[in-house]
Design a protein around this motif. Structure first.
Motif, PDB file in Angstrom:
ATOM      1  N   PHE A   1       0.850  -1.388  -0.156  1.00 13.38           N
ATOM      2  CA  PHE A   1       0.105   0.012  -0.068  1.00 13.38           C
ATOM      3  C   PHE A   1       0.856   1.111   0.156  1.00 13.38           C
ATOM      4  O   PHE A   1       0.669   2.200  -0.641  1.00 13.38           O
ATOM      5  CB  PHE A   1      -0.864   0.037   1.271  1.00 13.38           C
ATOM      6  N   VAL A   2       1.958   1.288   0.852  1.00 20.82           N
ATOM      7  CA  VAL A   2       2.644   2.421   0.870  1.00 20.82           C
ATOM      8  C   VAL A   2       3.468   2.488  -0.364  1.00 20.82           C
ATOM      9  O   VAL A   2       3.608   3.860  -0.732  1.00 20.82           O
ATOM     10  CB  VAL A   2       3.735   2.504   2.131  1.00 20.82           C
ATOM     11  N   GLU A   3       3.736   1.559  -1.196  1.00 16.05           N
ATOM     12  CA  GLU A   3       4.686   1.616  -2.130  1.00 16.05           C
ATOM     13  C   GLU A   3       3.802   2.378  -3.392  1.00 16.05           C
ATOM     14  O   GLU A   3       4.103   3.292  -4.119  1.00 16.05           O
ATOM     15  CB  GLU A   3       5.113   0.311  -2.650  1.00 16.05           C
ATOM     16  N   ALA A   4       2.717   1.752  -3.327  1.00 15.80           N
ATOM     17  CA  ALA A   4       1.326   2.199  -4.326  1.00 15.80           C
ATOM     18  C   ALA A   4       1.135   3.659  -4.033  1.00 15.80           C
ATOM     19  O   ALA A   4       1.015   4.426  -5.091  1.00 15.80           O
ATOM     20  CB  ALA A   4       0.197   1.481  -4.290  1.00 15.80           C
ATOM     21  N   ALA A   5       1.074   3.930  -2.684  1.00 19.55           N
ATOM     22  CA  ALA A   5       0.569   5.458  -2.612  1.00 19.55           C
ATOM     23  C   ALA A   5       1.940   6.263  -3.114  1.00 19.55           C
ATOM     24  O   ALA A   5       1.588   7.458  -3.324  1.00 19.55           O
ATOM     25  CB  ALA A   5       0.577   5.783  -0.952  1.00 19.55           C
ATOM     26  N   ALA A   6       3.207   5.878  -2.563  1.00 21.99           N
ATOM     27  CA  ALA A   6       4.261   6.666  -3.287  1.00 21.99           C
ATOM     28  C   ALA A   6       4.279   6.971  -4.403  1.00 21.99           C
ATOM     29  O   ALA A   6       4.763   7.874  -5.118  1.00 21.99           O
ATOM     30  CB  ALA A   6       5.641   6.293  -2.510  1.00 21.99           C
ATOM     31  N   ASP A   7       4.231   5.904  -5.389  1.00 20.72           N
ATOM     32  CA  ASP A   7       4.003   5.937  -6.607  1.00 20.72           C
ATOM     33  C   ASP A   7       3.267   6.703  -7.111  1.00 20.72           C
ATOM     34  O   ASP A   7       3.420   7.560  -8.244  1.00 20.72           O
ATOM     35  CB  ASP A   7       3.915   4.294  -7.246  1.00 20.72           C
ATOM     36  N   PHE A   8       1.713   6.652  -6.589  1.00 17.09           N
ATOM     37  CA  PHE A   8       0.449   7.650  -6.880  1.00 17.09           C
ATOM     38  C   PHE A   8       1.148   8.918  -6.821  1.00 17.09           C
ATOM     39  O   PHE A   8       0.902   9.947  -7.816  1.00 17.09           O
ATOM     40  CB  PHE A   8      -0.506   7.418  -6.146  1.00 17.09           C
ATOM     41  N   MET A   9       1.780   9.328  -5.654  1.00 15.85           N
ATOM     42  CA  MET A   9       2.013  10.894  -5.430  1.00 15.85           C
ATOM     43  C   MET A   9       3.278  11.243  -6.345  1.00 15.85           C
ATOM     44  O   MET A   9       3.279  12.420  -6.772  1.00 15.85           O
ATOM     45  CB  MET A   9       2.681  10.929  -3.831  1.00 15.85           C
TER      46      MET A   9
ATOM     47  N   MET B   1       5.919   7.692   5.766  1.00 19.20           N
ATOM     48  CA  MET B   1       4.756   7.065   5.360  1.00 19.20           C
ATOM     49  C   MET B   1       4.617   5.713   5.852  1.00 19.20           C
ATOM     50  O   MET B   1       3.548   5.032   5.621  1.00 19.20           O
ATOM     51  CB  MET B   1       4.275   7.448   4.176  1.00 19.20           C
TER      52      MET B   1
END
Length: 101
Positions: free
Chosen positions: A39-47, A69
């Motif tokens: 989840f954190v990796e996906a959120a960082a990629d999105f940001m 995060m």
């Protein structure tokens, strides 16, 4: 759960010197940790992908490091970023309020 799966769980728990319940608990924790990291990796990629859109919409601000995060840091990071910084800000505001009396 079918019998062959239950037998495999009992065997693996025994090999590790754990009860079946403890073995299953560890599997669940491991799975949750992997899901949290994903989840954190996906959120960082999105940001990162939409960084320019956020900067345009909300103004250019210092980016929050991805490590802030991370769910492994413990505690709630809150809106300000990392949990340690949030705790420091909280202590500062309390000590400032005491000096205003």
């Amino acid at each position: 759960m079918d019998e062959s799966t239950a037998a495999a769980a009992r065997r693996r728990a025994h090999q590790r010197g754990l009860s079946v319940n403890r073995y299953i608990e560890e599997l669940v924790k491991q799975d949750a940790g992997e899901a949290g990291r994903a989840f954190v990796e996906a959120a960082a990629d999105f940001m990162k992908q939409y960084e320019s859109v956020f900067a345009e919409e909300f103004g250019a601000a210092a980016p929050v490091p991805v490590t802030a995060m991370s769910p492994s840091g413990g505690g709630d990071a809150g809106p300000g970023g990392d949990a340690t910084g949030a705790a420091r800000r909280s202590r500062r505001s309390k000590s400032g309020a005491q000096g205003e009396r």
